[in-house]
Motif scaffolding. Sequence first.
Motif, PDB file in Angstrom:
ATOM      1  N   PRO A  63       0.769  -1.032   0.095  1.00 31.47           N
ATOM      2  CA  PRO A  63      -0.020  -0.009  -0.042  1.00 31.47           C
ATOM      3  C   PRO A  63       0.792   1.096   0.070  1.00 31.47           C
ATOM      4  O   PRO A  63       1.984   1.221   0.606  1.00 31.47           O
ATOM      5  CB  PRO A  63      -0.923  -0.193   1.355  1.00 31.47           C
ATOM      6  CG  PRO A  63       0.047  -0.908   1.982  1.00 31.47           C
ATOM      7  CD  PRO A  63       0.849  -1.879   1.334  1.00 31.47           C
ATOM      8  N   PRO A  64       0.304   2.231  -0.569  1.00 31.65           N
ATOM      9  CA  PRO A  64       1.032   3.501  -0.494  1.00 31.65           C
ATOM     10  C   PRO A  64       1.317   4.168   0.916  1.00 31.65           C
ATOM     11  O   PRO A  64       0.629   3.899   1.518  1.00 31.65           O
ATOM     12  CB  PRO A  64       0.123   4.561  -1.593  1.00 31.65           C
ATOM     13  CG  PRO A  64      -1.070   3.908  -1.230  1.00 31.65           C
ATOM     14  CD  PRO A  64      -0.938   2.357  -1.179  1.00 31.65           C
ATOM     15  N   SER A  65       2.593   4.885   0.972  1.00 33.56           N
ATOM     16  CA  SER A  65       2.496   5.316   2.331  1.00 33.56           C
ATOM     17  C   SER A  65       3.099   6.980   2.101  1.00 33.56           C
ATOM     18  O   SER A  65       3.686   7.263   1.203  1.00 33.56           O
ATOM     19  CB  SER A  65       3.820   4.775   2.853  1.00 33.56           C
ATOM     20  OG  SER A  65       5.232   5.029   2.095  1.00 33.56           O
ATOM     21  N   LEU A  66       2.817   7.391   3.330  1.00 35.86           N
ATOM     22  CA  LEU A  66       2.989   9.146   3.119  1.00 35.86           C
ATOM     23  C   LEU A  66       3.165   9.553   4.728  1.00 35.86           C
ATOM     24  O   LEU A  66       2.399   9.283   5.495  1.00 35.86           O
ATOM     25  CB  LEU A  66       1.874   9.919   2.635  1.00 35.86           C
ATOM     26  CG  LEU A  66       1.968  11.469   2.527  1.00 35.86           C
ATOM     27  CD1 LEU A  66       3.689  11.864   1.752  1.00 35.86           C
ATOM     28  CD2 LEU A  66       0.852  12.088   2.009  1.00 35.86           C
ATOM     29  N   SER A  67       4.505   9.967   4.850  1.00 38.55           N
ATOM     30  CA  SER A  67       4.870  10.308   6.276  1.00 38.55           C
ATOM     31  C   SER A  67       5.554  11.650   6.311  1.00 38.55           C
ATOM     32  O   SER A  67       6.492  11.766   5.289  1.00 38.55           O
ATOM     33  CB  SER A  67       5.348   9.238   7.298  1.00 38.55           C
ATOM     34  OG  SER A  67       6.562   8.937   6.545  1.00 38.55           O
ATOM     35  N   VAL A  68       5.346  12.478   7.313  1.00 41.06           N
ATOM     36  CA  VAL A  68       6.408  13.695   7.387  1.00 41.06           C
ATOM     37  C   VAL A  68       6.988  13.680   8.918  1.00 41.06           C
ATOM     38  O   VAL A  68       6.216  13.293   9.753  1.00 41.06           O
ATOM     39  CB  VAL A  68       5.598  14.852   7.346  1.00 41.06           C
ATOM     40  CG1 VAL A  68       5.234  15.104   5.678  1.00 41.06           C
ATOM     41  CG2 VAL A  68       4.412  15.379   8.096  1.00 41.06           C
ATOM     42  N   SER A  69       8.003  14.097   8.941  1.00 39.49           N
ATOM     43  CA  SER A  69       8.553  13.917  10.296  1.00 39.49           C
ATOM     44  C   SER A  69       9.152  15.254  10.744  1.00 39.49           C
ATOM     45  O   SER A  69      10.173  15.710   9.885  1.00 39.49           O
ATOM     46  CB  SER A  69       9.401  12.831  10.703  1.00 39.49           C
ATOM     47  OG  SER A  69      10.578  13.071   9.742  1.00 39.49           O
ATOM     48  N   ALA A  70       9.086  15.957  11.790  1.00 37.61           N
ATOM     49  CA  ALA A  70       9.781  17.280  12.467  1.00 37.61           C
ATOM     50  C   ALA A  70       9.844  18.163  11.328  1.00 37.61           C
ATOM     51  O   ALA A  70      10.846  19.005  11.186  1.00 37.61           O
ATOM     52  CB  ALA A  70      11.217  16.732  12.880  1.00 37.61           C
ATOM     53  N   LEU A  71       8.573  18.406  10.622  1.00 32.51           N
ATOM     54  CA  LEU A  71       8.662  19.350   9.438  1.00 32.51           C
ATOM     55  C   LEU A  71       8.623  20.918  10.082  1.00 32.51           C
ATOM     56  O   LEU A  71       7.662  21.206  10.759  1.00 32.51           O
ATOM     57  CB  LEU A  71       7.498  19.247   8.467  1.00 32.51           C
ATOM     58  CG  LEU A  71       7.569  18.270   7.334  1.00 32.51           C
ATOM     59  CD1 LEU A  71       6.229  18.395   6.389  1.00 32.51           C
ATOM     60  CD2 LEU A  71       8.944  18.593   6.212  1.00 32.51           C
ATOM     61  N   THR A  82       7.580  34.669   8.974  1.00 34.39           N
ATOM     62  CA  THR A  82       6.238  34.252   9.408  1.00 34.39           C
ATOM     63  C   THR A  82       6.695  32.510   9.580  1.00 34.39           C
ATOM     64  O   THR A  82       6.804  31.843   8.573  1.00 34.39           O
ATOM     65  CB  THR A  82       4.950  34.173   8.484  1.00 34.39           C
ATOM     66  OG1 THR A  82       5.113  35.704   8.362  1.00 34.39           O
ATOM     67  CG2 THR A  82       3.898  33.758   9.365  1.00 34.39           C
ATOM     68  N   GLN A  83       6.530  31.939  10.664  1.00 32.91           N
ATOM     69  CA  GLN A  83       6.518  30.598  11.034  1.00 32.91           C
ATOM     70  C   GLN A  83       5.501  29.757  10.470  1.00 32.91           C
ATOM     71  O   GLN A  83       4.310  29.870  10.980  1.00 32.91           O
ATOM     72  CB  GLN A  83       7.021  30.152  12.296  1.00 32.91           C
ATOM     73  CG  GLN A  83       7.638  28.775  12.709  1.00 32.91           C
ATOM     74  CD  GLN A  83       9.056  28.473  12.034  1.00 32.91           C
ATOM     75  OE1 GLN A  83       9.546  29.362  11.752  1.00 32.91           O
ATOM     76  NE2 GLN A  83       9.236  27.398  11.460  1.00 32.91           N
ATOM     77  N   ALA A  84       5.249  29.308   9.247  1.00 37.79           N
ATOM     78  CA  ALA A  84       4.080  28.645   8.963  1.00 37.79           C
ATOM     79  C   ALA A  84       3.751  27.096   9.392  1.00 37.79           C
ATOM     80  O   ALA A  84       2.621  26.911   9.711  1.00 37.79           O
ATOM     81  CB  ALA A  84       4.334  28.322   7.268  1.00 37.79           C
ATOM     82  N   LEU A  85       5.054  26.461   9.829  1.00 36.81           N
ATOM     83  CA  LEU A  85       4.917  25.153  10.451  1.00 36.81           C
ATOM     84  C   LEU A  85       5.959  24.945  11.277  1.00 36.81           C
ATOM     85  O   LEU A  85       7.223  25.346  11.054  1.00 36.81           O
ATOM     86  CB  LEU A  85       5.067  23.908   8.947  1.00 36.81           C
ATOM     87  CG  LEU A  85       4.148  23.456   8.379  1.00 36.81           C
ATOM     88  CD1 LEU A  85       4.247  22.361   7.369  1.00 36.81           C
ATOM     89  CD2 LEU A  85       2.855  23.094   9.271  1.00 36.81           C
ATOM     90  N   SER A  86       5.514  24.290  12.443  1.00 37.44           N
ATOM     91  CA  SER A  86       6.547  23.952  13.513  1.00 37.44           C
ATOM     92  C   SER A  86       6.656  22.652  13.924  1.00 37.44           C
ATOM     93  O   SER A  86       5.681  22.092  14.479  1.00 37.44           O
ATOM     94  CB  SER A  86       6.480  25.021  14.726  1.00 37.44           C
ATOM     95  OG  SER A  86       6.534  26.423  14.401  1.00 37.44           O
ATOM     96  N   ASP A  87       7.544  21.945  13.377  1.00 37.86           N
ATOM     97  CA  ASP A  87       7.997  20.496  14.053  1.00 37.86           C
ATOM     98  C   ASP A  87       6.770  19.474  13.847  1.00 37.86           C
ATOM     99  O   ASP A  87       6.068  18.984  14.857  1.00 37.86           O
ATOM    100  CB  ASP A  87       8.443  20.641  15.627  1.00 37.86           C
ATOM    101  CG  ASP A  87       9.039  19.575  15.879  1.00 37.86           C
ATOM    102  OD1 ASP A  87       9.536  18.770  15.162  1.00 37.86           O
ATOM    103  OD2 ASP A  87       8.952  19.231  17.291  1.00 37.86           O
ATOM    104  N   VAL A  88       6.194  19.482  12.753  1.00 38.54           N
ATOM    105  CA  VAL A  88       5.022  18.751  12.397  1.00 38.54           C
ATOM    106  C   VAL A  88       5.330  17.375  12.156  1.00 38.54           C
ATOM    107  O   VAL A  88       6.331  16.874  11.150  1.00 38.54           O
ATOM    108  CB  VAL A  88       4.107  19.189  11.261  1.00 38.54           C
ATOM    109  CG1 VAL A  88       2.819  18.576  11.091  1.00 38.54           C
ATOM    110  CG2 VAL A  88       3.582  20.597  11.770  1.00 38.54           C
ATOM    111  N   SER A  89       4.770  16.323  12.854  1.00 33.04           N
ATOM    112  CA  SER A  89       5.208  14.732  12.211  1.00 33.04           C
ATOM    113  C   SER A  89       3.819  14.011  12.242  1.00 33.04           C
ATOM    114  O   SER A  89       2.796  14.336  12.713  1.00 33.04           O
ATOM    115  CB  SER A  89       5.927  14.216  13.378  1.00 33.04           C
ATOM    116  OG  SER A  89       7.451  14.692  13.534  1.00 33.04           O
TER     117      SER A  89
END
Lengths: 239, 377
Positions: A2-10, A21-28
Amino acid sequence: MPPSLSVSALSKSYVVQGIRTQALSDVSLSVDPGALSLISGPSGCGKSTLLSLMSGLSRPDRGAVHALGIGLGTLDDAARDAFRLAHCGFVFQGFNLFPALDACEQVQLVLDYQGVPDGEARRRAREALELVGLGRRSHLRPAELSGGEKQRVAIARAIVKQPRLLFADEPTSALDSVNGAVVTTLLRDIAHRSGAIVVCVSHDPRLIARADRVIEMEDGRLLRDSRDPCSPRRLETSR
Amino acid sequence: MAVALARKSLLHDWRRFLPAIMSVGFSGVLIIVQGALLLGIVGSNALPVTQSRADLWIGFPGTQSADLGRSIDAGVSAELLVDPRIRRIEPLLMGAGDWRGSRGGGVSVTLIGIDARPDALGLARSVPPAVRALLEEPATILVDDGDLDKLATAIGEAAEINGHRVRVVGTMQGMRAMGGVNIVASLATARTLDRSLAAPDSVTYYLAGLWASDQARAVRARLSKPDTRSRFEIWTAADLAGRSVRYWLLESGAGIGFVFATAIALLVGTLITSQTLMAAVAASTPQYATLRAIGVAFPKLRLIVVEQAGWVGAIGLALGLTGSLLAAGLARLNGIPFALGPGIMALSGALVLAVALLAGVLALRRLRHADPAALLR
């Protein structure tokens, strides 16, 4: 697989007129295949930035995006173009259809750029339009279609290449309730039927109610992650 | 066939592209018409050559233009006739005169003396044998149809040239000159009208007809020896005509004027076309950005814009050529020298297509705004 999609500490920030401007902070986050995942939150919360990074349209300042086992952050522009051409479909708020092309041609165009032979491209374009309920209106140009129909053409254009990743940005915000519901159902059905990863950004409550998973954001961070949209807590927060 | 996005957008939004097409078309018309007029006018200095049927022209060494001929020794003809490939040799005289019409008015004229025999080479294209025969009578002349008004005369009327009485016995066509007026007479009449031509041992040109025209270059090469070059020079008819046109293009300043006006036409064409194409790209920015989002590479998008520029150029060029043909028709009806040849058409075609493509390349900068991430903000 199956397809996978993950983000870590973005993390991602923008500088506009000298102001950072901080748009994203540490998003996982990890997104499930075969489900309609919705990223929701107030304006400026960073949800569209997150979609842009997850789909390889832009690069993060820090952190990593892994899609289908590939680290998108490590790819150069041409390789990310090729990745999106092969695997990604997009639906935008403004339907962005070419005024000169009829519905069938709008959809076929994507396959042309993938090098699909003409006859096959046309057949698949018609099938995609059938799937969104526009089989009989495939000869019409955008000016002859309603808003809901235009968005369905845009969805057909996004799914015609059978992408493993489908991204939608506020797909229902320009539509009335009936058409909004049709488009929402379509996106969820596509996720369930094809097993693709479908990520949708919206603050439309109609869409929130139909999503398989709702990820809420605020100030560039994840606030809440509800896998069961019908849970009492979920309903409470959506009010 | 794959979806022809560039062409379909052009057809659908033709109003948007119309200014570009018109500007390319007008640039084309402007370049072609002024080029053809210039070549027509300048080419009139070569009329004695282009209206004759001689294969070779023999004249004063270093002559820059056919109308600037100086006298050479008449004895040269004997040297030329030695070559068996030469079929006939005949003189052509060029002088000047002051015309006084019977109804008044004075005009400076160019006097051309030709062999009046029916099979002569001089001005054979303008003066048919029947008209030529009229010149056998002393003190008779021919004028161009289009110059009758300018000279205030008509067939049968008398006039004076350099104080000598002459009679207009007929008209010819295709001998209208740029500045003055061409007057054609027999050799004998010309010698009496212009005192500088009076000496029978000098001629302005010898015209040579060959048995086989394709031998012209070989015969010229054989007769052009170092010891003859101080007395006479030999040109093929095409050489002398081309030399005359080039001389006047460069010397008169008209050529520079043409280059300057062409540059302005190209500049204006490029500006209007590029602005139009930029506006078209700007109008489609969200659509192009969507194509970028689904992974279509920038070079493919550039191709769409360049293809549209190519279509604009091609349609504009077709309009330009049509306009130029109409202008050529009008010029012909009015007897205006208008040399619409394949050379000027090819030159202007290449230039306006280059304008369109350059405009397309300038418009490509706008594609940079087609940032798919911007669609998500």
